[in-house]
Write an enzyme that holds these catalytic residues in place. Structure first.
Site, short mmCIF file in Angstrom:
data_model
loop_
_atom_site.label_atom_id
_atom_site.label_comp_id
_atom_site.label_asym_id
_atom_site.label_seq_id
_atom_site.Cartn_x
_atom_site.Cartn_y
_atom_site.Cartn_z
CG HIS A 113 -2.01 1.04 1.15
ND1 HIS A 113 -3.34 0.78 1.44
CD2 HIS A 113 -1.97 2.35 0.79
CE1 HIS A 113 -4.05 1.88 1.29
NE2 HIS A 113 -3.24 2.85 0.90
CE LYS A 128 -7.59 2.65 -1.49
NZ LYS A 128 -6.66 3.77 -1.45
CG HIS A 152 -10.02 3.32 2.55
ND1 HIS A 152 -9.02 4.07 3.12
CD2 HIS A 152 -11.17 3.71 3.16
CE1 HIS A 152 -9.54 4.87 4.04
NE2 HIS A 152 -10.85 4.68 4.07
CG ASP A 178 -1.78 5.18 3.50
OD1 ASP A 178 -1.76 5.38 2.27
OD2 ASP A 178 -2.74 5.54 4.22
#
Ligand code: ARG
Length: 422
Positions: A79, A200, A241, A333
């Site tokens: 990610h 995503k 997510h 992230d």
């Protein structure tokens, strides 16, 4: 006659040997079994590993002597946001054009691969800048990790994947906004058309988006089912997510392949993920950056407040997930925090319940499995790409060693040796 052909044969063999590289080291991490093996000798021909032996004679070839080192497969961050910068949060993000973000990605790609992350799954980029970056790296224009990219993230109007920073007058709508099952399916088709490797979606609210409730579901079950059906038919996986309990549950039920963040996952969610084989990608390092440095980077006060309610719970639930034996990968992230710091997350994964060996396996082999590329990356085995990293000493006794990878090879090419960039 016999002699000439023998000479030619020997010449040919030495020519072949000259073309190969041999890495020797003290130990090799076998990511499939999560164990160390002693005295590896890895022969590399062009971009791939041809043989691996342990102990005994060193095969012919150009020697890369990593005595004192432990070698591992290159790490996989599942990610990332290579086109985003940790210095631009909140309203600051509006100042960068798509082209500027793409160019910034060149620097971030370099920082990432030199940190030992030789593959990434990039989840969310506007303007398909991630596709351009992936292709440029594959063409050899500049160095960077292997990229598996999503293009724009899909989400509902006003959701976490929309831009909610500006007033109605600006009519700002993010490219990935798609409402209703058919519109969402069409967005999947559009992303595939322009080069996406993975889809995503935003299943719940988020921390860094303005005006969304982090624990609340956004896409409905029926929309997610349609997205998954469309993506799977086209042989792509779906990454969702999802922080909130119900959204996580329905995303798994819809058949997504991974849950990103999974902050408020409960026992039922973990159980369902285990039943369905869904992977959890829990970014438990980034909370430290957001809470310590986020304000200076432009993160909105409302986001900081959301993070205070999210980060520590996510870490508790990470521990529960580890104990349950559910599938997990390492997703960090990056881009929210500085690129190249990806492997700081490993020591947090150990702190919150993994053994060092399982943390490294999670960040290599498991990622490759979710990418369905475990024959090619995430493992050191004959036939795999020579994506190899090393540190001095034994990372199983000190996981933080991996925050300073001193040898990086990608695709058979040495990018960094003795901590020096080549
Ligand atoms: N991109 C994510 C979001 O905005 C970041 C969440 C970070 N916080 C955390 N505890 N993992 O929702």
């Amino acid at each position: 006659m016999m002699r000439i052909s023998t000479t030619i044969f020997l010449f040919f063999i030495s020519f072949l040997c000259g073309a190969q590289t041999v890495i020797v080291a003290d130990a090799m991490f076998d990511s499939k079994t999560a164990t160390l093996k002693s005295q590896p000798r890895i022969v590399i021909e062009e971009s791939k590993i041809s043989t691996i032996t342990f102990g005994g004679a060193i095969p012919d070839g150009t020697l890369v002597d990593l005595s004192g080192h432990t070698i591992m497969p290159g790490f996989i961050d599942m990610h990332t946001h290579l086109t985003s910068s940790h210095t631009e949060h909140g309203y600051r993000r509006l100042a960068s054009s798509t082209a500027r973000s793409a160019l910034r990605g060149v620097k971030h790609a370099r920082q990432t691969v030199l940190a030992g992350v030789t593959s990434v799954r990039n989840l969310g980029a506007s303007g398909f800048t991630d596709v351009a970056l992936r292709d440029a790296i594959n063409d050899g224009d500049f160095i960077g990790p292997r990229m598996f990219v999503s293009g724009p993230s899909l989400g509902i109007t006003g959701g976490h994947c929309d831009n909610n920073l500006l007033s109605y007058d600006f009519k700002a709508i993010s490219e990935g906004v798609a409402d209703g099952p058919w519109e969402a399916a069409k967005a999947v088709r559009r992303n595939i058309k322009y080069g996406a490797d993975v889809i995503k979606i935003c299943a719940t609210g988020g921390v860094l988006s303005k005006g969304t409730k982090v624990g609340v579901q956004q896409y409905s079950l029926i929309e997610m089912q349609r997205i998954v059906e469309e993506a799977h038919r086209r042989d792509l996986t779906v990454a969702a997510h999802a922080h909130g309990t119900q959204g996580i549950y329905e995303a798994i039920k819809a058949g997504v392949d991974s849950i990103e963040h999974a902050s408020f996952i409960d026992e039922q969610g973990i159980k369902l993920a285990k039943e369905k084989g869904t992977y959890l990608s829990m970014d438990i390092y980034v909370t430290e950056f957001i809470l310590n440095e986020g304000k200076a980077a432009g993160i909105l006060e409302e986001s900081l407040a959301k993070e205070r309610k999210t980060g520590s719970l996510q870490r508790d639930n990470f521990r529960k997930a580890v104990q349950s034996g559910v599938n997990m990968v390492m997703g960090t992230d990056s881009g929210v925090y500085p690129h190249g710091h990806n492997l700081k997350q490993l020591s947090r994964m150990v702190k919150f319940g993994m053994t060092p060996a399982i943390a490294i396996q999670t960040a290599t082999y498991n990622g490759a499995k979710l990418l369905r590329k475990e024959d090619q990356i995430g493992q050191l085995r004959p036939g795999a790409y020579a994506d190899i990293v090393a540190v001095q000493g034994n990372p199983l006794s000190d996981i933080s060693l991996l925050e300073n990878i001193d040898f990086v090879m990608k695709n058979g090419e040495v990018l960094k040796q003795n901590g020096k960039v080549l």
